[in-house]
Design a protein around this motif. Structure first.
Motif, PDB file in Angstrom:
ATOM      1  N   ALA A   1      47.266  43.393  32.576  1.00 35.90           N
ATOM      2  CA  ALA A   1      46.941  44.221  31.414  1.00 35.90           C
ATOM      3  C   ALA A   1      47.989  45.325  31.266  1.00 35.90           C
ATOM      4  N   PRO A   2      48.377  45.635  30.036  1.00 36.94           N
ATOM      5  CA  PRO A   2      49.420  46.653  29.817  1.00 36.94           C
ATOM      6  C   PRO A   2      49.110  48.000  30.468  1.00 36.94           C
ATOM      7  N   GLY A  16      48.659  41.780  47.371  1.00 33.46           N
ATOM      8  CA  GLY A  16      47.396  41.503  46.692  1.00 33.46           C
ATOM      9  C   GLY A  16      47.601  40.847  45.340  1.00 33.46           C
ATOM     10  N   LEU A  17      48.624  41.285  44.614  1.00 30.46           N
ATOM     11  CA  LEU A  17      48.894  40.717  43.295  1.00 30.46           C
ATOM     12  C   LEU A  17      49.572  39.353  43.366  1.00 30.46           C
ATOM     13  N   MET A  18      50.064  38.993  44.535  1.00 27.84           N
ATOM     14  CA  MET A  18      50.653  37.663  44.694  1.00 27.84           C
ATOM     15  C   MET A  18      49.559  36.603  44.826  1.00 27.84           C
ATOM     16  N   GLU A  19      48.333  37.064  45.078  1.00 27.91           N
ATOM     17  CA  GLU A  19      47.179  36.165  45.110  1.00 27.91           C
ATOM     18  C   GLU A  19      46.685  35.975  43.678  1.00 27.91           C
ATOM     19  N   PRO A  20      45.992  34.869  43.413  1.00 27.07           N
ATOM     20  CA  PRO A  20      45.467  34.664  42.056  1.00 27.07           C
ATOM     21  C   PRO A  20      44.569  35.830  41.615  1.00 27.07           C
ATOM     22  N   PHE A  21      44.712  36.201  40.358  1.00 27.46           N
ATOM     23  CA  PHE A  21      43.863  37.233  39.772  1.00 27.46           C
ATOM     24  C   PHE A  21      43.463  36.770  38.380  1.00 27.46           C
ATOM     25  N   PRO A  22      42.382  37.334  37.822  1.00 25.01           N
ATOM     26  CA  PRO A  22      41.937  36.898  36.489  1.00 25.01           C
ATOM     27  C   PRO A  22      42.982  37.216  35.425  1.00 25.01           C
ATOM     28  N   VAL A  23      43.140  36.319  34.460  1.00 21.59           N
ATOM     29  CA  VAL A  23      44.098  36.580  33.389  1.00 21.59           C
ATOM     30  C   VAL A  23      43.489  37.439  32.284  1.00 21.59           C
ATOM     31  N   GLU A  24      42.167  37.497  32.234  1.00 21.34           N
ATOM     32  CA  GLU A  24      41.514  38.325  31.217  1.00 21.34           C
ATOM     33  C   GLU A  24      41.652  39.796  31.629  1.00 21.34           C
ATOM     34  N   TRP A  25      42.159  40.603  30.720  1.00 16.90           N
ATOM     35  CA  TRP A  25      42.452  41.999  31.033  1.00 16.90           C
ATOM     36  C   TRP A  25      41.206  42.766  31.455  1.00 16.90           C
ATOM     37  N   ARG A  28      38.546  41.642  32.959  1.00 16.93           N
ATOM     38  CA  ARG A  28      38.195  41.243  34.329  1.00 16.93           C
ATOM     39  C   ARG A  28      39.173  41.835  35.331  1.00 16.93           C
ATOM     40  N   GLN A  29      40.451  41.969  34.953  1.00 22.48           N
ATOM     41  CA  GLN A  29      41.423  42.618  35.838  1.00 22.48           C
ATOM     42  C   GLN A  29      41.024  44.060  36.094  1.00 22.48           C
ATOM     43  N   ARG A  30      40.664  44.759  35.023  1.00 23.57           N
ATOM     44  CA  ARG A  30      40.262  46.155  35.158  1.00 23.57           C
ATOM     45  C   ARG A  30      39.024  46.277  36.028  1.00 23.57           C
ATOM     46  N   GLY A  31      38.077  45.367  35.857  1.00 19.29           N
ATOM     47  CA  GLY A  31      36.864  45.382  36.653  1.00 19.29           C
ATOM     48  C   GLY A  31      37.163  45.095  38.123  1.00 19.29           C
ATOM     49  N   ALA A  32      38.078  44.184  38.379  1.00 21.82           N
ATOM     50  CA  ALA A  32      38.439  43.846  39.761  1.00 21.82           C
ATOM     51  C   ALA A  32      39.133  45.023  40.440  1.00 21.82           C
ATOM     52  N   GLN A  33      39.905  45.800  39.693  1.00 23.58           N
ATOM     53  CA  GLN A  33      40.609  46.934  40.277  1.00 23.58           C
ATOM     54  C   GLN A  33      39.694  48.132  40.481  1.00 23.58           C
ATOM     55  N   ALA A  34      38.650  48.219  39.676  1.00 26.60           N
ATOM     56  CA  ALA A  34      37.735  49.360  39.789  1.00 26.60           C
ATOM     57  C   ALA A  34      36.853  49.249  41.019  1.00 26.60           C
ATOM     58  N   GLY A  35      36.529  48.026  41.396  1.00 27.19           N
ATOM     59  CA  GLY A  35      35.600  47.860  42.502  1.00 27.19           C
ATOM     60  C   GLY A  35      36.214  47.320  43.691  1.00 27.19           C
TER      61      GLY A  35
END
Length: 128
Positions: free
Chosen positions: A90-91, A110-119, A121-128
């Motif tokens: 996400a920008p 951590g970012l070299m592992e798969p992460f959600p492409v939906e922005w 969901r990315q924000r949610g994954a980083q918050a928790g």
């Protein structure tokens, strides 16, 4: 005092802070005010720059496949693929990384592992 050695001890309070990537930052009393602010993770910033550069090169048609790009860069195509995924962040997350404001949970390994492409969901994954 002829021939006698004198000893002078100087004590400077320092703090050592471990940064992302394992680097250590020595903080002097004048720099401790910036303890809460963090500098950009240069490893992560360089990886982002590289990923966006590679994406531009592929979009411009300079390389038609990841394998071709990897061969030109003399690196493993798997690494190129994993780094190219960083262009899907996400920008606002990219901006936070460039400004050094990202959470400590955001690291290059951590970012070299798969992460959600939906922005969102990315924000949610980083918050928790």
């Amino acid at each position: 005092m002829t021939g006698a050695a004198q000893m002078l001890t100087v004590r400077v309070p320092l703090a050592v802070r471990k940064q992302r990537g394992g680097r250590k930052l020595v903080l002097t009393p004048t720099s401790t005010a910036s303890w809460g602010s963090s500098a950009a993770d240069t490893t992560l910033v360089k990886a982002l720059a590289r990923a966006f550069r590679w994406r531009r090169m592929m979009e411009a048609g300079r390389y038609s496949t990841i394998d071709e790009l990897a061969a030109a860069e003399k690196i493993n195509s798997s690494y190129v693929s994993r780094l190219l995924r960083l262009t899907l962040l996400a920008p606002d997350i990219v901006e936070a990384i460039l400004d050094g404001r990202q959470p400590e949970t955001i690291t290059l390994p951590g970012l070299m592992e798969p992460f959600p492409v939906e922005w969102e969901r990315q924000r949610g994954a980083q918050a928790g």
